[in-house]
Design a protein around this motif. Structure first.
Motif, PDB file in Angstrom:
ATOM      1  N   VAL A 139     -58.250 -10.181  -8.913  1.00 27.27           N
ATOM      2  CA  VAL A 139     -59.587 -10.656  -9.752  1.00 27.27           C
ATOM      3  C   VAL A 139     -61.016 -10.873  -9.516  1.00 27.27           C
ATOM      4  CG1 VAL A 139     -59.828 -11.401 -11.431  1.00 27.27           C
ATOM      5  CG2 VAL A 139     -57.591 -10.111 -11.792  1.00 27.27           C
ATOM      6  N   GLY A 140     -60.559 -12.047  -8.658  1.00 27.53           N
ATOM      7  CA  GLY A 140     -62.001 -12.559  -8.062  1.00 27.53           C
ATOM      8  C   GLY A 140     -62.513 -12.002  -7.247  1.00 27.53           C
ATOM      9  N   ASN A 141     -62.118 -10.719  -7.074  1.00 26.85           N
ATOM     10  CA  ASN A 141     -62.881  -9.624  -6.157  1.00 26.85           C
ATOM     11  C   ASN A 141     -64.104  -8.917  -6.997  1.00 26.85           C
ATOM     12  OD1 ASN A 141     -60.914  -8.636  -3.204  1.00 26.85           O
ATOM     13  ND2 ASN A 141     -61.872 -10.006  -3.336  1.00 26.85           N
ATOM     14  N   HIS A 188     -63.803 -12.483   1.332  1.00 24.72           N
ATOM     15  CA  HIS A 188     -62.590 -11.548   1.733  1.00 24.72           C
ATOM     16  C   HIS A 188     -62.318 -11.192   0.983  1.00 24.72           C
ATOM     17  CE1 HIS A 188     -60.940 -15.680   3.935  1.00 24.72           C
ATOM     18  NE2 HIS A 188     -62.129 -15.579   4.577  1.00 24.72           N
ATOM     19  N   TYR A 189     -61.846  -9.817   1.065  1.00 22.02           N
ATOM     20  CA  TYR A 189     -61.656  -8.611   0.008  1.00 22.02           C
ATOM     21  C   TYR A 189     -60.644  -8.038   0.727  1.00 22.02           C
ATOM     22  CZ  TYR A 189     -66.500  -8.587  -2.008  1.00 22.02           C
ATOM     23  OH  TYR A 189     -67.402  -9.195  -2.675  1.00 22.02           O
ATOM     24  N   PHE A 190     -59.782  -7.484  -0.889  1.00 15.44           N
ATOM     25  CA  PHE A 190     -58.800  -6.951  -1.104  1.00 15.44           C
ATOM     26  C   PHE A 190     -59.018  -5.794  -1.468  1.00 15.44           C
ATOM     27  CE2 PHE A 190     -59.076 -11.611  -0.425  1.00 15.44           C
ATOM     28  CZ  PHE A 190     -57.734 -11.566   1.034  1.00 15.44           C
ATOM     29  N   PHE A 191     -57.882  -5.185  -1.106  1.00 20.74           N
ATOM     30  CA  PHE A 191     -57.814  -2.958  -0.916  1.00 20.74           C
ATOM     31  C   PHE A 191     -56.771  -3.312  -2.135  1.00 20.74           C
ATOM     32  CE2 PHE A 191     -56.200   0.948  -1.970  1.00 20.74           C
ATOM     33  CZ  PHE A 191     -57.271   1.631  -2.015  1.00 20.74           C
ATOM     34  N   PRO A 192     -57.232  -2.475  -3.558  1.00 20.52           N
ATOM     35  CA  PRO A 192     -58.013  -2.097  -3.637  1.00 20.52           C
ATOM     36  C   PRO A 192     -59.235  -2.537  -4.120  1.00 20.52           C
ATOM     37  CG  PRO A 192     -56.528  -2.034  -5.338  1.00 20.52           C
ATOM     38  CD  PRO A 192     -56.146  -2.378  -4.482  1.00 20.52           C
ATOM     39  N   ALA A 193     -59.162  -3.753  -4.928  1.00 17.33           N
ATOM     40  CA  ALA A 193     -60.257  -4.271  -5.707  1.00 17.33           C
ATOM     41  C   ALA A 193     -61.906  -4.550  -4.587  1.00 17.33           C
ATOM     42  CB  ALA A 193     -59.621  -5.694  -5.521  1.00 17.33           C
ATOM     43  N   THR A 194     -61.866  -4.105  -3.436  1.00 20.98           N
ATOM     44  CA  THR A 194     -63.081  -3.694  -2.492  1.00 20.98           C
ATOM     45  C   THR A 194     -64.225  -4.081  -2.980  1.00 20.98           C
ATOM     46  OG1 THR A 194     -61.462  -3.635  -0.439  1.00 20.98           O
ATOM     47  CG2 THR A 194     -64.239  -3.548  -0.200  1.00 20.98           C
ATOM     48  N   ASN A 195     -64.110  -2.879  -3.757  1.00 20.66           N
ATOM     49  CA  ASN A 195     -65.677  -1.749  -4.138  1.00 20.66           C
ATOM     50  C   ASN A 195     -65.483  -2.180  -5.613  1.00 20.66           C
ATOM     51  OD1 ASN A 195     -65.256  -0.447  -1.774  1.00 20.66           O
ATOM     52  ND2 ASN A 195     -67.194  -1.695  -1.928  1.00 20.66           N
ATOM     53  N   ALA A 196     -64.417  -2.753  -6.566  1.00 19.73           N
ATOM     54  CA  ALA A 196     -63.910  -2.689  -7.855  1.00 19.73           C
ATOM     55  C   ALA A 196     -65.119  -3.396  -8.534  1.00 19.73           C
ATOM     56  CB  ALA A 196     -62.530  -2.170  -8.198  1.00 19.73           C
ATOM     57  N   LEU A 197     -65.426  -2.931 -10.196  1.00 20.52           N
ATOM     58  CA  LEU A 197     -66.054  -3.833 -11.004  1.00 20.52           C
ATOM     59  C   LEU A 197     -65.512  -3.722 -12.044  1.00 20.52           C
ATOM     60  CD1 LEU A 197     -69.501  -2.289 -10.874  1.00 20.52           C
ATOM     61  CD2 LEU A 197     -68.925  -4.480 -10.030  1.00 20.52           C
ATOM     62  N   ARG A 248     -57.659 -22.845  -5.805  1.00 23.21           N
ATOM     63  CA  ARG A 248     -59.750 -24.115  -6.106  1.00 23.21           C
ATOM     64  C   ARG A 248     -59.425 -22.851  -4.221  1.00 23.21           C
ATOM     65  NH1 ARG A 248     -58.401 -29.216  -7.936  1.00 23.21           N
ATOM     66  NH2 ARG A 248     -60.259 -29.168  -9.627  1.00 23.21           N
ATOM     67  N   ASN A 249     -58.836 -23.003  -3.705  1.00 20.93           N
ATOM     68  CA  ASN A 249     -58.437 -21.850  -2.472  1.00 20.93           C
ATOM     69  C   ASN A 249     -59.023 -20.835  -2.331  1.00 20.93           C
ATOM     70  OD1 ASN A 249     -58.718 -24.871  -1.283  1.00 20.93           O
ATOM     71  ND2 ASN A 249     -56.334 -24.688  -1.176  1.00 20.93           N
ATOM     72  N   LEU A 250     -58.051 -20.153  -3.534  1.00 20.19           N
ATOM     73  CA  LEU A 250     -58.431 -19.153  -3.721  1.00 20.19           C
ATOM     74  C   LEU A 250     -59.490 -18.350  -3.822  1.00 20.19           C
ATOM     75  CD1 LEU A 250     -54.702 -17.708  -5.757  1.00 20.19           C
ATOM     76  CD2 LEU A 250     -55.358 -17.106  -3.176  1.00 20.19           C
ATOM     77  N   ALA A 251     -60.146 -19.835  -4.858  1.00 20.38           N
ATOM     78  CA  ALA A 251     -61.798 -18.578  -5.186  1.00 20.38           C
ATOM     79  C   ALA A 251     -62.417 -18.770  -4.402  1.00 20.38           C
ATOM     80  CB  ALA A 251     -61.932 -19.967  -6.100  1.00 20.38           C
ATOM     81  N   ASP A 252     -61.773 -20.088  -3.400  1.00 22.76           N
ATOM     82  CA  ASP A 252     -63.623 -20.283  -2.011  1.00 22.76           C
ATOM     83  C   ASP A 252     -63.274 -18.990  -1.569  1.00 22.76           C
ATOM     84  OD1 ASP A 252     -63.574 -23.112  -2.704  1.00 22.76           O
ATOM     85  OD2 ASP A 252     -62.398 -23.995  -1.503  1.00 22.76           O
ATOM     86  N   ARG A 253     -61.404 -17.945  -0.899  1.00 23.36           N
ATOM     87  CA  ARG A 253     -61.714 -16.830  -0.122  1.00 23.36           C
ATOM     88  C   ARG A 253     -62.484 -15.600  -0.586  1.00 23.36           C
ATOM     89  NH1 ARG A 253     -55.164 -15.804   0.745  1.00 23.36           N
ATOM     90  NH2 ARG A 253     -56.360 -14.565   1.809  1.00 23.36           N
ATOM     91  N   VAL A 254     -62.675 -15.694  -1.888  1.00 21.18           N
ATOM     92  CA  VAL A 254     -63.619 -14.722  -2.406  1.00 21.18           C
ATOM     93  C   VAL A 254     -64.861 -15.049  -2.274  1.00 21.18           C
ATOM     94  CG1 VAL A 254     -61.259 -13.233  -4.028  1.00 21.18           C
ATOM     95  CG2 VAL A 254     -63.004 -14.855  -4.858  1.00 21.18           C
ATOM     96  N   ILE A 255     -65.329 -16.095  -2.562  1.00 21.75           N
ATOM     97  CA  ILE A 255     -66.810 -16.531  -2.455  1.00 21.75           C
ATOM     98  C   ILE A 255     -66.972 -16.552  -1.357  1.00 21.75           C
ATOM     99  CG2 ILE A 255     -68.105 -18.573  -2.548  1.00 21.75           C
ATOM    100  CD1 ILE A 255     -66.261 -19.514  -5.329  1.00 21.75           C
ATOM    101  N   LYS A 256     -66.683 -16.739  -0.242  1.00 21.33           N
ATOM    102  CA  LYS A 256     -67.211 -16.476   1.383  1.00 21.33           C
ATOM    103  C   LYS A 256     -66.548 -14.704   1.488  1.00 21.33           C
ATOM    104  CE  LYS A 256     -65.495 -21.234   2.609  1.00 21.33           C
ATOM    105  NZ  LYS A 256     -64.945 -22.154   2.492  1.00 21.33           N
ATOM    106  N   LEU A 267     -59.914 -18.435 -14.389  1.00 24.27           N
ATOM    107  CA  LEU A 267     -60.448 -16.898 -14.921  1.00 24.27           C
ATOM    108  C   LEU A 267     -59.366 -16.317 -14.234  1.00 24.27           C
ATOM    109  CD1 LEU A 267     -61.630 -14.956 -16.317  1.00 24.27           C
ATOM    110  CD2 LEU A 267     -63.279 -14.236 -14.263  1.00 24.27           C
ATOM    111  N   MET A 268     -59.722 -16.620 -12.706  1.00 23.19           N
ATOM    112  CA  MET A 268     -58.009 -16.033 -11.290  1.00 23.19           C
ATOM    113  C   MET A 268     -56.432 -15.850 -12.335  1.00 23.19           C
ATOM    114  SD  MET A 268     -61.113 -16.495  -8.072  1.00 23.19           S
ATOM    115  CE  MET A 268     -58.944 -15.631  -6.480  1.00 23.19           C
ATOM    116  N   ARG A 269     -56.106 -17.230 -12.722  1.00 22.66           N
ATOM    117  CA  ARG A 269     -54.877 -17.915 -13.043  1.00 22.66           C
ATOM    118  C   ARG A 269     -54.644 -17.261 -14.237  1.00 22.66           C
ATOM    119  NH1 ARG A 269     -55.210 -23.475 -13.839  1.00 22.66           N
ATOM    120  NH2 ARG A 269     -56.370 -23.260 -15.109  1.00 22.66           N
ATOM    121  N   ALA A 270     -55.488 -17.295 -15.088  1.00 23.46           N
ATOM    122  CA  ALA A 270     -55.486 -16.657 -16.302  1.00 23.46           C
ATOM    123  C   ALA A 270     -55.487 -15.049 -16.425  1.00 23.46           C
ATOM    124  CB  ALA A 270     -56.772 -16.785 -17.587  1.00 23.46           C
ATOM    125  N   GLU A 271     -56.274 -14.074 -15.443  1.00 19.22           N
ATOM    126  CA  GLU A 271     -56.276 -12.884 -15.419  1.00 19.22           C
ATOM    127  C   GLU A 271     -54.886 -12.173 -14.871  1.00 19.22           C
ATOM    128  OE1 GLU A 271     -57.507 -10.720 -17.380  1.00 19.22           O
ATOM    129  OE2 GLU A 271     -59.882 -11.565 -17.603  1.00 19.22           O
TER     130      GLU A 271
END
Length: 146
Positions: free
Chosen positions: A37-39, A96-105, A86-94, A21-25
């Motif tokens: 996007v993962g956040n 790791h947040y990145f502004f401006p997506a920190t609190n974004a839905l 996969r490593n990028l997905a692992d980071r957000v699952i663990k 999903l992260m790749r596609a988006e």
């Protein structure tokens, strides 16, 4: 299965779904854009509020109807993720947040040359990264995100 340091429970297959999903988006937005996007995806699983009350897993989040992600219909979604993705997905699952997506839905890509709307679906603009505008709920609406 997800390890103890994860924000959510997941299987390897679900982690691969998130990476796809992260790749596609956001593959055109680079690693940081994909992480954001993962956040948003992880936030939707964590948030027990608004239209995300019954979203508890990665598949719930991706295939939410209405309100899921258009990327799930992209040809970029259908092939296996790379190790780097996969490593990028692992980071957000663990967590790791990145502004401006920190609190974004939510996020969207405005048409070329257009600026981000100050609100989208009555939600406040959190910020922009490249061609994506990110939106967050008001503090107090989704306590899980703050």
């Amino acid at each position: 299965m997800g390890d103890i340091m994860s924000l959510i429970k997941y299987t390897d297959k679900e982690r691969d779904l998130l990476a796809r999903l992260m790749r596609a988006e956001a593959v055109g937005e680079g690693d940081l854009g994909m992480l954001m996007v993962g956040n948003v995806g992880i936030n939707r699983i964590l948030a027990n509020c608004l239209t995300f009350k019954n979203i508890r897993t990665i598949p719930d989040m991706i295939y939410q109807n209405p309100g899921g992600f258009v990327g799930k219909d992209s040809p970029l979604f259908f092939s296996n993720p790379t190790t780097a993705q996969r490593n990028l997905a692992d980071r957000v699952i663990k967590g790791h947040y990145f502004f401006p997506a920190t609190n974004a839905l939510w996020f969207y890509a405005p048409s070329s040359g257009a600026s981000c709307q100050s609100t989208w679906w009555e939600q406040e603009l959190a910020g922009r990264y490249k061609n994506h505008c990110f939106y967050k709920p008001d503090r107090g609406v989704c306590q899980e995100l703050y």
